[in-house]
Design an enzyme around this catalytic site. Structure first.
Site, mmCIF file in Angstrom:
data_model
loop_
_atom_site.group_PDB
_atom_site.id
_atom_site.type_symbol
_atom_site.label_atom_id
_atom_site.label_comp_id
_atom_site.label_asym_id
_atom_site.label_seq_id
_atom_site.Cartn_x
_atom_site.Cartn_y
_atom_site.Cartn_z
ATOM 1 N N LYS A 79 54.535 1.742 -45.903
ATOM 2 C CA LYS A 79 53.068 1.835 -45.902
ATOM 3 C C LYS A 79 52.586 2.869 -46.920
ATOM 4 O O LYS A 79 51.683 2.601 -47.707
ATOM 5 C CB LYS A 79 52.627 2.197 -44.476
ATOM 6 C CG LYS A 79 51.141 2.298 -44.267
ATOM 7 C CD LYS A 79 50.809 2.189 -42.799
ATOM 8 C CE LYS A 79 50.973 3.497 -42.044
ATOM 9 N NZ LYS A 79 49.906 4.472 -42.335
ATOM 10 N N ASP A 86 55.617 11.810 -38.867
ATOM 11 C CA ASP A 86 55.307 10.554 -38.167
ATOM 12 C C ASP A 86 56.360 10.203 -37.111
ATOM 13 O O ASP A 86 56.131 9.317 -36.285
ATOM 14 C CB ASP A 86 55.142 9.414 -39.172
ATOM 15 C CG ASP A 86 53.891 9.608 -40.020
ATOM 16 O OD1 ASP A 86 52.956 10.296 -39.563
ATOM 17 O OD2 ASP A 86 53.852 9.093 -41.151
HETATM 18 C C1 S3P Z 1 50.873 9.996 -45.230
HETATM 19 C C2 S3P Z 1 51.034 11.324 -45.018
HETATM 20 C C3 S3P Z 1 51.097 11.926 -43.681
HETATM 21 C C4 S3P Z 1 51.431 10.910 -42.617
HETATM 22 C C5 S3P Z 1 50.637 9.661 -42.773
HETATM 23 C C6 S3P Z 1 50.849 9.022 -44.130
HETATM 24 C C7 S3P Z 1 50.770 9.510 -46.619
HETATM 25 O O1 S3P Z 1 49.852 12.513 -43.392
HETATM 26 O O2 S3P Z 1 51.241 11.440 -41.342
HETATM 27 O O3 S3P Z 1 51.046 8.715 -41.780
HETATM 28 O O4 S3P Z 1 50.926 8.302 -46.863
HETATM 29 O O5 S3P Z 1 50.540 10.348 -47.484
HETATM 30 P P1 S3P Z 1 49.530 14.029 -43.888
HETATM 31 O O6 S3P Z 1 50.052 14.130 -45.249
HETATM 32 O O7 S3P Z 1 48.053 14.205 -43.840
HETATM 33 O O8 S3P Z 1 50.250 14.890 -42.901
#
Ligand code: S3P
Length: 455
Positions: free
Chosen positions: A35, A341
């Protein structure tokens, strides 16, 4: 009887999924595209000049929101089987959307697109669902404002109205929260800045944006704490590059649920192919190995600047539900962003380890799609585990014989999938409320689970 029984109750638009104890997990799987990488591939391809084909792009609702927003900004997007074809319009080819850009439940969509929109000559509004509108956005408003954009918000929350400026001012910015989304927002804004935009981070966060920008030919510089005394990522703007094909690896955060289930259930045997193994994302595997679970990684290779490989898991051989461990494991500080996550799932795994698990320095979990500390504590307690809650984490005692319970997913995909795994090792039935929310990251989750669970 399928492993997961799906039910829509008459007159109520809430889906319940009932999970029963599994005998074992067996099979070979491939995960949908990562994702995080798919969001970046789409946004960066849109900013490139000319066409890009994104192979094996994520099937998540979150990534669909990113594609919809890009289309509203004038990007031509076509689906070709599991590939997405994006006609890049260059970093100054976007046009204003007449309607607000709806990011749905996706924090990544909102924070990354905000970076692009800050460097546009027009005004845009980013909004989202109730959960997203309650999440903190001051963390991106501050750096984007320093770069010269005007951002108005509802007291630091979406809807955000961004009046862009072109070119933006390059900044040297030290992250106040360890967040890949904030880092990426600033680096993407840096595409439209006149000079070097640099982000310094205390703790390593996922580096997919840096890798993807480099893949497309942008000038990216990175430094790590050991060699350069500080960890940073920098981009030289204004940056222009050509479209390029991307092959997205399988999502390791989606694979994590299957890996944990197979590791926890005796006699399981599972292989997952072509899973992303970016070092800033793969710590979960090392953590399971440190608990002496049988998790191996094979056939590791690099494609499109990202590592991928095959993960093989064998269910633990002992009959006891507990795996021996010397002392309580505390996950804290720099480990947290690399496991962010997977932390609710690790709490469930920890409940099966004799010493249990403690998670600290993880207050960020409270501002995810739901308050994941509260949701994990409530779910584990409902299943009979002894759990202590802290402002910044939790402690779970182990080993616990979990029993089936009613779990409220709170509309949070990772909570629904975490407790589906817990349900597979629990006595009786576990009923997960609002389970359809798994589609936010992983629409195929329950079908794939049914395909590998034996009872
Ligand atoms: C993500 C970064 C994370 C993660 C999110 C996806 C990304 O969040 O928890 O599911 O794709 O950069 P944070 O960087 O805000 O912690």
């Amino acid at each position: 009887m399928p492993a997961c029984f799906r039910e829509t109750r008459p007159g109520v638009k809430i889906h319940f999924v009932t999970i029963r104890r599994a005998k074992r997990i067996r099979g070979r799987l491939e995960m949908p595209g990562d994702k995080s990488i798919s969001h970046r591939a789409a946004i960066i391809a849109a900013t490139a000049n000319g066409a890009s084909r994104i192979k094996h792009s994520s099937t998540s609702q979150d990534c669909a929101a990113t594609l919809r927003c890009l289309a509203q900004l004038g990007v031509a997007i076509r689906r070709d089987g599991s590939d997405i074809l994006i006609e890049g319009i260059g970093r100054d080819g976007f046009r204003a959307s007449t309607e607000p850009l709806d990011c749905g439940n996706s924090g990544t969509t909102m924070r990354l697109l905000a970076g692009i929109l800050a460097g546009q000559k027009f005004e845009s509004t980013l909004t989202g669902d109730e959960s997203l509108r309650s999440r903190p956005m001051q963390r991106i408003i501050e750096p984007l404002t320093m770069m010269g954009a005007t951002v108005s918000s509802a007291d630091g929350h979406a809807p955000l109205t961004i009046k862009g400026r072109e070119p933006l001012k390059p900044i040297d910015y030290e992250l106040l929260v360890a967040s890949a989304q904030v880092k990426s927002c600033i680096l993407l804004a840096g595409l439209n800045a006149g000079g070097r935009t640099r982000v310094v981070e205390d703790q390593p966060t996922r580096d997919h944006t840096e890798r993807m920008l480099r893949w497309f030919g942008a000038t990216i510089e990175t430094g790590d704490a050991e060699k350069e005394n500080e960890r940073f990522s920098a981009i030289l703007g204004p940056a222009s590059f050509e479209g390029r094909d991307v092959n997205v690896p399988g999502d390791i955060s989606s694979a994590a649920y299957f890996i944990a289930a197979a590791a926890l259930i005796n006699e399981s045997s599972l292989e997952i192919e072509s899973v992303g193994l970016n070092p800033t994302r793969a710590l979960f595997l090392r953590q399971l190995q440190s608990f002496r679970f049988h998790v191996d990684v094979e056939n590791v290779r690099e494609e499109c600047n990202e590592l991928r490989g095959t993960i093989r898991v064998e269910g633990m051989r002992r009959r006891s539900p507990a795996v021996d461990s010397e002392s309580l494991l505390t996950l804290h500080s720099a480990l947290i962003p690399q496991l962010i996550d997977e932390l609710p799932l690790l709490a469930v795994v920890g409940s099966q380890i004799s010493a249990g698990i403690e998670i600290r320095d993880a207050a960020e979990l409270r501002v995810k799609e739901s308050d994941r500390i509260a949701a994990t504590v409530a779910g584990l307690r409902a299943m009979g585990a002894e759990v202590e809650e802290f402002d910044d984490g939790l402690r779970v005692s182990g080993p616990t014989h979990l029993r089936g319970a009613q779990i409220d997913s709170r509309g949070d995909h990772r909570i629904a999938m975490t407790f589906a795994v817990a349900g597979l090792i629990a006595d009786g039935e576990t009923e997960i409320r609002d389970a359809e929310c798994v589609a936010i990251s992983f629409p195929e989750f329950f079908d794939l689970l049914d395909s590998v669970v034996e009872r």
